[in-house]
Design a protein around this motif. Structure first.
Motif, mmCIF file in Angstrom:
data_model
loop_
_atom_site.group_PDB
_atom_site.id
_atom_site.type_symbol
_atom_site.label_atom_id
_atom_site.label_comp_id
_atom_site.label_asym_id
_atom_site.label_seq_id
_atom_site.Cartn_x
_atom_site.Cartn_y
_atom_site.Cartn_z
ATOM 1 N N MET A 1 -6.788 -22.311 -48.817
ATOM 2 C CA MET A 1 -7.474 -23.401 -49.533
ATOM 3 C C MET A 1 -7.339 -24.714 -48.784
ATOM 4 O O MET A 1 -8.296 -25.461 -48.609
ATOM 5 N N TYR B 1 -9.297 -24.627 -45.481
ATOM 6 C CA TYR B 1 -10.735 -24.696 -45.752
ATOM 7 C C TYR B 1 -11.149 -26.148 -45.999
ATOM 8 O O TYR B 1 -12.124 -26.635 -45.444
ATOM 9 N N SER B 2 -10.329 -26.844 -46.817
ATOM 10 C CA SER B 2 -10.630 -28.243 -47.137
ATOM 11 C C SER B 2 -10.513 -29.133 -45.910
ATOM 12 O O SER B 2 -11.303 -30.046 -45.712
ATOM 13 N N ILE C 1 -13.934 -40.299 -52.409
ATOM 14 C CA ILE C 1 -13.955 -39.180 -53.359
ATOM 15 C C ILE C 1 -14.963 -38.139 -52.861
ATOM 16 O O ILE C 1 -15.869 -38.466 -52.094
ATOM 17 N N TYR C 2 -14.791 -36.930 -53.304
ATOM 18 C CA TYR C 2 -15.709 -35.849 -52.929
ATOM 19 C C TYR C 2 -16.512 -35.442 -54.152
ATOM 20 O O TYR C 2 -15.968 -35.341 -55.245
ATOM 21 N N ARG D 1 -17.750 -32.793 -44.142
ATOM 22 C CA ARG D 1 -18.626 -33.208 -45.243
ATOM 23 C C ARG D 1 -19.528 -34.344 -44.789
ATOM 24 O O ARG D 1 -19.094 -35.211 -44.029
ATOM 25 N N LYS E 1 -21.165 -30.112 -50.932
ATOM 26 C CA LYS E 1 -20.139 -31.103 -51.257
ATOM 27 C C LYS E 1 -20.258 -32.263 -50.275
ATOM 28 O O LYS E 1 -20.431 -32.048 -49.069
#
Lengths: 313, 136
Positions: B25, B28-29, B92-93, B34, B58
C-alpha cells in the motif's frame, strides 16, 4: 460570524457532549440494572450478608466521579491549547502530512479505548451473574474509570483543538472587539445550549429504554460512536494518500444530506457517511463485527470454565 | 507439535502477510504519480472558483493560503477536511470520482470562500503527470 461560530461549535464540540452523555448513560444503565437485580435477590433470599455485598457492589458501579471528570477536563483543555498552538508546526511534519497522521492515530486510540470499554462492560455483565467477588469488581471498576477518562480526554483533545484553532484565528484577525464578542461569546453560549439539549435528550432516551436491554444498547451506541471516530481517522489517511482511496460505492445524499442538521448528528453519533468508499465500508463493518465476536468468544469461554468448575465441585 | 509453537508460527505468518500488505500500500502510494492542480486562497476567496478534473483518477490538489488567517478547506461530497495555515501550501488527494459537480468551501468564511470541482467524463487536455498547472 455568529451563525458560523455556532455551526463550527456544533461540528467540533457536539462529539464531546455526545460522548459525555453516552458514558453517563452507560454508568447509569449498569447502576439501574444492578439495583434491580439486587432488589430481586434480596426479596427472594432475605440474606443479610448478600445485601451487604450488593450495597458495596453498587458503590463500585459509579465509576465516573465528578472530581476525576473535572481534572480530566482541565488537563484536556491544557492539551487543547498546546495542540492548537503547535498545529502549524505539526502540519509541516512528514511532507505536510503531520496533522493527518497525528489525528488519525488519536482517532484510532479513541476507537481502541471504546473497544476496551465495550469488552470490559460485556465481561462485567457476565461476571456479575457468575461470581460476585468484590476484589474483581473493584479492579474492574478502576479499569472502567481509567478507560472512560481516557476516552473523554482524547475526544476533548481531538475535537476541542479544531474549535480552539477557529477561535484563535478570529482573535488574530483585526476585528473590532464588539464584533468578536458577538461572534465568539454569543455563538459559544448558543452552541453550548444546543449541545447540552441534545446530550440531555440522548441521555434520557438511552436510560428510558427497556430495562433488560438498556445496558447492552448503550454499549453498542458507544461502540458505533467509536467506529465513527475510526472512519474519520481513515478519511484523514485517504486524504493524504497514505491509504489508497477508491471510488464512492453509493450516495444517500438524496435521503439524508451530510451537510443537513440530521446528517451532522448522525455523522457524530455513528459515523454516517453518505458517499462511502469500499475501504471505508470494509473498515466500518470490521470495526463493529470484530469487537462483538471477541466479546462473544470471551463470554463462551467464561461459560465453559464456569460449567467446568461447577462439575468439579 | 506443542500448541505454543504452532500458534507462534501462525502469528508469524499473519504478521508477514500484514507487513507485505502495508508495504504494498505504501509503495503504491509513493510510486503513483498524480496530476497536480493548484488553488489559491486570497482575501477569503478561492481562485479558480471552478476547476475541471478528469474522472476516475486520483489527483493531487495543492492549496496555497496567501491570507494571514487560518482557513479550513471543507467538502462533504469529496469527504475532505484540511486546515490551511496562513502563508503555507497544503496538499490533499482527491478521487477517483465519477463525473459530476463537487462543491467545496472554507469553513471559517463559508459565505465568501466557495468553489466547485467539476469532474468531467470527457478527455481533458492536461499537462503531463507530475507537472503543476491550473486547469481553468
Amino acid at each position: 460570524m455568529l451563525i458560523n461560530t455556532v455551526l463550527v461549535f456544533l461540528q467540533n464540540i457536539l462529539p464531546i457532549f455526545v460522548v459525555f452523555s453516552l458514558l453517563f448513560a452507560q454508568q447509569d444503565a449498569r447502576y439501574k440494572s444492578s439495583s434491580l437485580e439486587s432488589s430481586q435477590s434480596s426479596s427472594q433470599s432475605r440474606n443479610q450478608s448478600s445485601n451487604q455485598s450488593s450495597n458495596k457492589e453498587k458503590n463500585n458501579i459509579y465509576y465516573l466521579p465528578i472530581i476525576y471528570l473535572l481534572k480530566t477536563t482541565g488537563i484536556g483543555l491544557i492539551i487543547v491549547f498546546l495542540l492548537s498552538y503547535f498545529m502549524p508546526m505539526l502540519s509541516q511534519l512528514f511532507s505536510g502530512t503531520g496533522l493527518e497522521i497525528l489525528f488519525s492515530i488519536l482517532f484510532s486510540l479513541i476507537y481502541c479505548f471504546i473497544v476496551i470499554s465495550f469488552l470490559l462492560n460485556q465481561t462485567s455483565s457476565h461476571k456479575k451473574s457468575q461470581d460476585k467477588m468484590l476484589l474483581d469488581q473493584q479492579t474492574l471498576t478502576q479499569q472502567k474509570t481509567l478507560v472512560s477518562l481516557a476516552i473523554l480526554l482524547l475526544v476533548l483533545c481531538v475535537h476541542g483543538s479544531y474549535f480552539s484553532l477557529y477561535v484563535m484565528s478570529l482573535t488574530i484577525q483585526n476585528t473590532a472587539l464588539e464584533t468578536l464578542y458577538s461572534g465568539i461569546v454569543v455563538g459559544v453560549i448558543i452552541g453550548t445550549g444546543i449541545c447540552l439539549s441534545i446530550a440531555i435528550l440522548l441521555y434520557f432516551i438511552l436510560v428510558s429504554l427497556a430495562k433488560k436491554l438498556r445496558s447492552q444498547i448503550v454499549c453498542y451506541f458507544l461502540l458505533l460512536f467509536g467506529v465513527g471516530q475510526l472512519i474519520q481517522g481513515l478519511q484523514l489517511l485517504e486524504q493524504v494518500d497514505i491509504i489508497s482511496s477508491t471510488a464512492h460505492l453509493w450516495s444517500t445524499n438524496y435521503l439524508i444530506a451530510e451537510d443537513s442538521e440530521l446528517g451532522y448528528f448522525l455523522t457524530i453519533l455513528f459515523g454516517y457517511e453518505a458517499t462511502p468508499s469500499a475501504m471505508e465500508l470494509i473498515v466500518y463493518l470490521s470495526a463493529i463485527i470484530v469487537p462483538i465476536l471477541i466479546a462473544k468468544i470471551n463470554t463462551s469461554k467464561q461459560n465453559s470454565t464456569a460449567s467446568f468448575m461447577k462439575g468439579t465441585s | 507439535m506443542p500448541n505454543n509453537l504452532k500458534s507462534s508460527k501462525v502469528w508469524h505468518k499473519v504478521k508477514l502477510v500484514i507487513s507485505y500488505m502495508l508495504l504494498a500500500m505504501a509503495s503504491y502510494s509513493a510510486l503513483a504519480q498524480r496530476q497536480e492542480f493548484n488553488i489559491i486562497l486570497k482575501s477569503h476567496l478561492f481562485y479558480p472558483t471552478e476547476m475541471t478534473i478528469p474522472s476516475n483518477k486520483k489527483i493531487k490538489l495543492i492549496i496555497d493560503n496567501q491570507d494571514d488567517s487560518v482557513e479550513e478547506f471543507d467538502s462533504f461530497s469529496l469527504n475532505r477536511e484540511k486546515v490551511l495555515f496562513p502563508k503555507q501550501k497544503s496538499v490533499i488527494y482527491i478521487g477517483p470520482l465519477s463525473p459530476g459537480r463537487y462543491a467545496f468551501f472554507g469553513e471559517y468564511h463559508p459565505s465568501s470562500a466557495r468553489g466547485m470541482i467539476i469532474v468531467s467524463g470527457a478527455e481533458l487536455d492536461l499537462p503531463a503527470d507530475g507537472e503543476t498547472d491550473n486547469v481553468n
